[in-house]
Scaffold this active site. Structure first.
Site, PDB file in Angstrom:
ATOM      1  N   SER A 154      46.040  37.928  43.319  1.00  0.00           N
ATOM      2  CA  SER A 154      45.369  38.546  44.461  1.00  0.00           C
ATOM      3  C   SER A 154      43.855  38.458  44.381  1.00  0.00           C
ATOM      4  O   SER A 154      43.174  38.371  45.398  1.00  0.00           O
ATOM      5  CB  SER A 154      45.789  40.017  44.563  1.00  0.00           C
ATOM      6  OG  SER A 154      45.496  40.695  43.353  1.00  0.00           O
ATOM      7  N   ALA A 170      41.960  36.336  41.924  1.00  0.00           N
ATOM      8  CA  ALA A 170      41.385  35.074  41.456  1.00  0.00           C
ATOM      9  C   ALA A 170      42.493  34.076  41.163  1.00  0.00           C
ATOM     10  O   ALA A 170      43.687  34.393  41.249  1.00  0.00           O
ATOM     11  CB  ALA A 170      40.553  35.338  40.195  1.00  0.00           C
ATOM     12  N   ASP A 196      46.954  46.726  33.391  1.00  0.00           N
ATOM     13  CA  ASP A 196      47.608  45.839  34.365  1.00  0.00           C
ATOM     14  C   ASP A 196      48.626  44.958  33.634  1.00  0.00           C
ATOM     15  O   ASP A 196      48.659  43.745  33.804  1.00  0.00           O
ATOM     16  CB  ASP A 196      46.548  44.981  35.065  1.00  0.00           C
ATOM     17  CG  ASP A 196      47.004  44.463  36.416  1.00  0.00           C
ATOM     18  OD1 ASP A 196      47.989  45.008  36.960  1.00  0.00           O
ATOM     19  OD2 ASP A 196      46.392  43.513  36.938  1.00  0.00           O
TER      20      ASP A 196
END
Length: 512
Positions: free
Chosen positions: A136, A138, A290
């Site tokens: 989303s 890069a 993440d």
């Protein structure tokens, strides 16, 4: 601007799900009751023409989310790790959001690199591939540094991504305001604070220099962790829109069949993922926030490889101790202890019944212990947890949002690798070690040492503080006419004296 124009954005969101055919799939995954299905269709169908068409080649849900923009994609990435919540079919559809989004042209990436690094790509790299992964924020290119011959990953920020995120987050703020206005009971969940937290997180993620700093600090913290590796950044080949780091070679964490075919012990890997996350969160207070499948690989030797450090979580030492006590209480099935910690930390209002809260927590924890992991419905468990927080008036703790979210994602990743994994069994050794070393007499001694160090830094000021306070008490009229240097006007004598005595006592205890 958080004006009414955002209402169109929200309507368009529902219309996009309706137009792409994703609405039915979402309602099925939620096991929505008939009345909710009818209401969703009645409200969505008239505005269907306002929805984005999306890419017809994609599955419906992925098609809708990618059409709506990067903020929606981020949310889809989280859900992609929770097959036990959204179902296997939807999770498989959403998994492509992690690193298989449509890339932007390589020539455009080269222009960004040349502009930021002030040299043509051909002079910097002897090899530069087409995009090998696109997410989303890069996309990544595989390259080889011309000067050293080292193989690297070059991450380039998507053009126009800042504006796209701003529009999405603006609509989220508007929606949060509407929710709080229409449903006062939702304010305990602090939706506007949650959106603000999300905004700060994704804004920081758009600066590759900050990601390089995150990677550098994380690598330093974890350099002695066995079975774990972090690619190091190359500062001379990085900028605000470009990040160059060591290439991480391994099998995707999400490909369980490939891991088994390569002879890896998937049970050990799944356990290691849980334990690494807890070690970093509890020991360092700085963790990868993440950790979905797209940001994890397994090396040939079985090491877990982590990359993409745009979103990192940080929690202070007090919060880490609270979190560890809660986890340890669940592991020990000591629900009274878990309840007491919640009350002491202020997570539950004081006017609620601690014993009743402990029984509610027991209803959360007991179904997990001794049960086959594949038979545990995480969707039902999360739904009941939400009921508990509502019943006891618990507010959302924004300082724990990333920690809680990452815990959910990490458990989802681990269970996709080993469906039989029990999170409590995996967590027990890490949490137990942390409790032993950070809660008790030794921890108290360490706390006192830090208190003494802090007070010691202000030692040279203490005599002046006492003198100033005594003078103000003796000459109140003069004190009102001038600005004090050390202590603000009106400070009582006992404060300065207490500080001085407290400093001496703290330092004395440490010396003893």
């Amino acid at each position: 601007m958080r004006g009414p124009h955002n209402l169109l954005r929200l309507i368009r969101t529902g219309a996009t799900f309706e137009r792409t055919g994703a609405m039915g799939a979402v309602l099925d995954a939620m096991e929505a009751p008939p009345r909710l299905r009818v209401a969703a269709r009645i409200l969505g169908w008239p505005f269907r023409w306002l929805g984005y068409k999306g890419d017809p080649a994609l599955p419906p849900i992925t098609r809708a989310i990618t059409a709506l923009g990067p903020a929606y994609i981020k949310f889809g990435q989280i859900l992609s790790t929770r097959a036990d919540v959204v179902g296997v079919q939807m999770a498989d559809q959403l998994r492509m959001l992690q690193d298989r989004l449509p890339p932007f042209p390589t020539e455009q990436a080269k222009e960004i690199i040349q502009t930021d690094l002030r040299q043509p790509v051909d002079l910097l790299f002897s090899e530069f591939s087409e995009p090998v992964a696109a997410a989303s924020i890069a996309q990544v290119h595989r390259a080889r540094v011309r000067e050293t011959g080292r193989e690297v990953a070059v991450k380039v920020l998507r053009p126009g991504i800042a504006g796209a995120f701003r529009r999405d987050i603006d609509a989220f703020h508007f929606a949060a305001g509407i929710i709080e206005f229409l449903s006062p009971g939702s304010r305990r969940l602090r939706p506007r604070d949650v959106v603000a937290h999300f905004e700060a997180t994704v804004t920081a993620e758009q600066d590759m220099r900050l990601e390089a700093a995150n990677a550098s600090e994380f690598a330093e913290n974890t350099k002695d962790d066995p079975g774990f590796a972090v690619p190091r950044p190359h500062w001379d080949l990085s900028s605000r829109r470009v990040l160059t780091s060591d290439w991480a070679e391994g099998l995707p964490m999400g490909d369980r069949a490939a891991l088994l075919a390569a002879g890896h012990d998937v049970s050990r890997i799944a356990t290691r993922v849980i334990q690494l996350f807890l070690q970093h969160a509890l020991r360092d207070g700085f963790f990868h926030a993440d950790m979905h499948h797209g940001n994890l690989k397994v090396a040939a030797n079985g090491d877990v490889l982590a990359y993409d450090f745009g979103i990192m979580g940080e929690i202070d030492e007090y919060t880490r101790r609270i979190y560890a006590e809660i986890l340890y209480g669940f592991i020990q099935r000591d629900y009274r202890r878990v309840a007491r910690v919640h009350f002491e930390a202020g997570y539950v209002p004081r006017d609620r019944d601690e014993a009743q809260f402990a029984r509610a927590l027991r209803a959360v924890g007991e179904p997990i212990f001794g049960a086959n992991a594949s038979r545990i419905s995480m969707a039902n468990l999360l739904a009941y947890l939400f009921e508990v927080t509502e019943r006891f008036g618990m507010q959302t703790q924004t300082q724990l949002i990333l920690l809680q979210r990452t815990m959910v994602v990490v458990e989802g990743v681990a269970r996709s690798v080993d469906p039989q994994l029990n999170i409590w069994d995996a967590a027990k050794p890490v949490v137990s070690d942390y409790i032993k070393s950070n809660i008790g007499p030794s921890a108290l001694a360490g706390d006192m040492a830090r208190v003494a160090q802090t007070v010691g830094r202000y030692g040279p000021l203490l005599p002046r503080m006492v003198e100033q306070a005594l003078w103000e008490r003796a000459h109140p009229e003069d004190a009102r006419r001038i600005q004090p240097v050390v202590i603000r006007r009106g400070a009582p004598v006992w404060l300065a004296v207490a500080l001085a005595l407290g400093a001496g006592a703290a330092i004395g205890m440490v010396l003893v």
